[in-house]
Design a protein around this motif. Structure first.
Motif, PDB file in Angstrom:
ATOM      1  N   ASN A 276       8.232  -0.731  -7.959  1.00 37.76           N
ATOM      2  CA  ASN A 276       8.066   0.710  -7.092  1.00 37.76           C
ATOM      3  C   ASN A 276       8.894   1.507  -7.543  1.00 37.76           C
ATOM      4  O   ASN A 276      10.041   1.566  -6.981  1.00 37.76           O
ATOM      5  N   ASP A 277       8.584   2.630  -8.427  1.00 33.60           N
ATOM      6  CA  ASP A 277       9.433   3.430  -8.876  1.00 33.60           C
ATOM      7  C   ASP A 277      10.116   4.473  -7.963  1.00 33.60           C
ATOM      8  O   ASP A 277       9.169   5.029  -6.874  1.00 33.60           O
ATOM      9  N   THR A 278      11.300   5.104  -7.872  1.00 32.67           N
ATOM     10  CA  THR A 278      11.550   6.350  -7.021  1.00 32.67           C
ATOM     11  C   THR A 278      12.656   7.071  -7.999  1.00 32.67           C
ATOM     12  O   THR A 278      13.297   6.434  -9.003  1.00 32.67           O
ATOM     13  N   TYR A 279      13.293   8.248  -7.262  1.00 30.66           N
ATOM     14  CA  TYR A 279      14.373   8.600  -8.131  1.00 30.66           C
ATOM     15  C   TYR A 279      15.753   7.680  -7.917  1.00 30.66           C
ATOM     16  O   TYR A 279      15.808   6.954  -6.899  1.00 30.66           O
ATOM     17  N   SER A 280      16.210   7.675  -9.068  1.00 30.38           N
ATOM     18  CA  SER A 280      17.362   6.545  -9.292  1.00 30.38           C
ATOM     19  C   SER A 280      18.604   6.692  -8.267  1.00 30.38           C
ATOM     20  O   SER A 280      19.085   5.972  -7.784  1.00 30.38           O
ATOM     21  N   ASN A 281      19.079   7.813  -7.834  1.00 29.50           N
ATOM     22  CA  ASN A 281      19.991   8.047  -7.045  1.00 29.50           C
ATOM     23  C   ASN A 281      19.548   7.946  -5.553  1.00 29.50           C
ATOM     24  O   ASN A 281      20.172   8.286  -4.461  1.00 29.50           O
ATOM     25  N   GLY A 282      18.225   7.433  -5.075  1.00 31.00           N
ATOM     26  CA  GLY A 282      18.020   6.977  -4.126  1.00 31.00           C
ATOM     27  C   GLY A 282      17.000   5.735  -3.961  1.00 31.00           C
ATOM     28  O   GLY A 282      16.453   5.345  -3.051  1.00 31.00           O
TER      29      GLY A 282
ATOM     30  N   GLU B 131       0.747  -1.195   0.045  1.00 31.22           N
ATOM     31  CA  GLU B 131       0.114  -0.009  -0.110  1.00 31.22           C
ATOM     32  C   GLU B 131       0.805   1.229  -0.158  1.00 31.22           C
ATOM     33  O   GLU B 131       0.287   2.498  -0.207  1.00 31.22           O
ATOM     34  N   LYS B 132       2.137   1.130   0.235  1.00 31.95           N
ATOM     35  CA  LYS B 132       3.086   2.287   0.022  1.00 31.95           C
ATOM     36  C   LYS B 132       3.954   2.320  -1.104  1.00 31.95           C
ATOM     37  O   LYS B 132       3.903   1.191  -1.605  1.00 31.95           O
ATOM     38  N   THR B 133       4.320   3.692  -1.474  1.00 36.14           N
ATOM     39  CA  THR B 133       4.908   3.905  -2.606  1.00 36.14           C
ATOM     40  C   THR B 133       6.092   4.500  -2.433  1.00 36.14           C
ATOM     41  O   THR B 133       6.217   5.337  -1.304  1.00 36.14           O
ATOM     42  N   GLY B 134       7.058   4.594  -3.439  1.00 33.46           N
ATOM     43  CA  GLY B 134       8.175   5.366  -3.504  1.00 33.46           C
ATOM     44  C   GLY B 134       9.093   5.209  -2.418  1.00 33.46           C
ATOM     45  O   GLY B 134       9.555   4.119  -1.679  1.00 33.46           O
ATOM     46  N   GLN B 135       9.533   6.087  -1.703  1.00 36.67           N
ATOM     47  CA  GLN B 135      10.466   6.253  -0.576  1.00 36.67           C
ATOM     48  C   GLN B 135       9.783   5.666   0.686  1.00 36.67           C
ATOM     49  O   GLN B 135      10.488   5.387   1.674  1.00 36.67           O
ATOM     50  N   ASN B 136       8.738   5.320   0.730  1.00 35.50           N
ATOM     51  CA  ASN B 136       8.090   4.960   1.887  1.00 35.50           C
ATOM     52  C   ASN B 136       7.863   3.529   2.092  1.00 35.50           C
ATOM     53  O   ASN B 136       7.558   2.976   3.280  1.00 35.50           O
ATOM     54  N   ARG B 137       8.045   2.722   0.936  1.00 38.02           N
ATOM     55  CA  ARG B 137       8.028   1.218   1.070  1.00 38.02           C
ATOM     56  C   ARG B 137       9.409   0.533   1.196  1.00 38.02           C
ATOM     57  O   ARG B 137      10.451   0.738   0.643  1.00 38.02           O
ATOM     58  N   GLY B 138       9.363   0.016   2.637  1.00 39.59           N
ATOM     59  CA  GLY B 138      10.756  -0.985   3.063  1.00 39.59           C
ATOM     60  C   GLY B 138      11.972   0.042   3.098  1.00 39.59           C
ATOM     61  O   GLY B 138      13.014  -0.563   2.653  1.00 39.59           O
ATOM     62  N   ASN B 139      11.821   1.231   3.592  1.00 44.83           N
ATOM     63  CA  ASN B 139      13.009   2.087   3.697  1.00 44.83           C
ATOM     64  C   ASN B 139      13.600   1.979   4.913  1.00 44.83           C
ATOM     65  O   ASN B 139      13.168   2.063   6.000  1.00 44.83           O
ATOM     66  N   SER B 140      14.987   2.020   4.768  1.00 52.77           N
ATOM     67  CA  SER B 140      16.044   2.112   5.900  1.00 52.77           C
ATOM     68  C   SER B 140      17.234   2.242   5.325  1.00 52.77           C
ATOM     69  O   SER B 140      17.254   2.921   4.023  1.00 52.77           O
ATOM     70  N   GLY B 141      18.386   2.317   6.031  1.00 50.68           N
ATOM     71  CA  GLY B 141      19.845   2.645   5.353  1.00 50.68           C
ATOM     72  C   GLY B 141      20.781   2.248   6.130  1.00 50.68           C
ATOM     73  O   GLY B 141      20.616   2.085   7.485  1.00 50.68           O
ATOM     74  N   VAL B 142      21.887   1.701   5.524  1.00 50.87           N
ATOM     75  CA  VAL B 142      23.168   1.267   5.955  1.00 50.87           C
ATOM     76  C   VAL B 142      24.025   2.444   5.979  1.00 50.87           C
ATOM     77  O   VAL B 142      24.542   2.743   4.955  1.00 50.87           O
ATOM     78  N   PHE B 143      24.381   3.062   7.302  1.00 47.87           N
ATOM     79  CA  PHE B 143      25.148   4.392   7.339  1.00 47.87           C
ATOM     80  C   PHE B 143      26.683   3.859   7.719  1.00 47.87           C
ATOM     81  O   PHE B 143      26.669   3.464   9.022  1.00 47.87           O
ATOM     82  N   LEU B 144      27.573   4.148   7.034  1.00 47.67           N
ATOM     83  CA  LEU B 144      28.989   3.767   7.379  1.00 47.67           C
ATOM     84  C   LEU B 144      29.676   4.918   8.050  1.00 47.67           C
ATOM     85  O   LEU B 144      29.422   6.220   7.369  1.00 47.67           O
ATOM     86  N   GLN B 145      30.022   4.720   9.279  1.00 51.89           N
ATOM     87  CA  GLN B 145      30.683   5.870   9.971  1.00 51.89           C
ATOM     88  C   GLN B 145      29.336   6.971  10.219  1.00 51.89           C
ATOM     89  O   GLN B 145      29.833   8.067  10.289  1.00 51.89           O
ATOM     90  N   LYS B 146      28.085   6.557  10.162  1.00 51.97           N
ATOM     91  CA  LYS B 146      26.915   7.419  10.402  1.00 51.97           C
ATOM     92  C   LYS B 146      26.990   8.497   9.561  1.00 51.97           C
ATOM     93  O   LYS B 146      26.239   9.348   9.854  1.00 51.97           O
ATOM     94  N   ARG B 147      27.620   8.421   8.416  1.00 49.00           N
ATOM     95  CA  ARG B 147      27.583   9.598   7.567  1.00 49.00           C
ATOM     96  C   ARG B 147      27.430   9.350   5.993  1.00 49.00           C
ATOM     97  O   ARG B 147      26.970  10.049   5.264  1.00 49.00           O
ATOM     98  N   TYR B 148      27.618   7.993   5.599  1.00 48.72           N
ATOM     99  CA  TYR B 148      27.577   7.572   4.391  1.00 48.72           C
ATOM    100  C   TYR B 148      26.536   6.564   3.933  1.00 48.72           C
ATOM    101  O   TYR B 148      26.855   5.393   4.417  1.00 48.72           O
ATOM    102  N   GLU B 149      25.503   6.806   3.352  1.00 43.27           N
ATOM    103  CA  GLU B 149      24.481   6.073   3.298  1.00 43.27           C
ATOM    104  C   GLU B 149      24.298   5.005   2.119  1.00 43.27           C
ATOM    105  O   GLU B 149      24.426   5.254   1.069  1.00 43.27           O
TER     106      GLU B 149
END
Length: 249
Positions: free
Chosen positions: A141-147, A114-132
């Motif tokens: 589920n389409d979104t912007y390519s660099n995201g 039911e969710k789309t774009g950046q809202n579906r299954g979103n998380s992130g692995v941040f190396l040194q808390k700065r680089y995702e």
């Protein structure tokens, strides 16, 4: 005639030297026996290499803390040795800080069609808390390519879309070399990230422009070793089998 004689003599001399080098050289002249690399026992699908730091094996969340305060993480530890984000409780980070690393991490998106774009299954692995390195469900589920999934967020589009089906486990194998700064805080060497998504090369030694920002341009603020952070972005993404190897020791 003199010029021709000189060329002939040069050719004969070069041939003699070349022939002498070939006859006197031995295979062992170019063999290097020391230093010997350390022995590392490889992993299989469920175990980390012998020299790895295991950050999640399913037994506890003791290697992690909340990014909000000094309390322990509020995420859910599951019976299948995974952990799942409890949305709204905040991101978590490792208690230990790291520099250059080889990181293995497995993740699974929830089925939330039911969710789309950046809202579906979103998380992130941040190396040194700065680089995702982005975690996202991009299946139909389409979104912007660099995201999208496996992007270096807002910086580098992945070379391929290599996700498994929604609800199935994915893996990232990441090689990270941290940026270098001089004593005055000036960056003297860019950091780099290589990512294999389910065994497929999707980021090939990408040179980081700076921090991965949601709004605005990358920042180049000097820093040292820091924690690995996993993002709470409001989705019940699960993680398992997280380990890393230090590359700068």
């Amino acid at each position: 005639m003199k010029k021709k004689f000189t060329l002939i003599m040069y050719f004969l001399t070069f041939s003699a030297v070349f022939s002498q080098e070939n006859t006197t050289s031995k295979p062992e002249d170019t063999e290097v026996w020391s230093p010997k690399p350390p022995i590392v026992i490889p992993s299989n699908e469920s175990r980390a290499p012998s020299d790895a730091i295991v950050l999640l094996d399913g037994s506890s969340l003791s290697k992690w803390e909340s990014t909000k305060d000094a309390s322990g993480p509020k995420w859910i530890l599951n019976s299948d040795s995974s952990m799942t984000i409890l949305p709204g409780t905040g991101s978590i980070q490792t208690k230990e800080k790291f520099g250059d690393v080889q990181l293995h991490i497995e993740w699974k998106s929830p089925i939330e069609l039911e969710k789309t774009g950046q809202n579906r299954g979103n998380s992130g692995v941040f190396l040194q808390k700065r680089y995702e390195v982005q975690v996202l469900d991009n299946n139909s589920n389409d979104t912007y390519s660099n995201g999208q999934v496996a992007s270096i967020y807002k910086q580098s589009i992945p070379l391929a879309m290599a996700s498994n089906k929604t609800g199935e486990w994915n893996s990232y194998d990441i090689i990270f070399h941290a940026p270098k700064f001089d004593p005055q805080g000036n960056r003297i060497k860019k950091g780099t990230i290589t990512v294999l998504h389910n065994g497929i090369l999707v980021q090939d030694h990408y040179e980081l422009e700076g921090t991965t920002e949601y709004i605005g341009q990358p920042k180049k603020v000097a820093h040292g070793e820091d924690s690995l952070e996993l993002q709470d972005h409001g989705s019940e993404v699960s993680y398992r089998n997280i380990w890393l190897r230090k590359l700068n020791e």
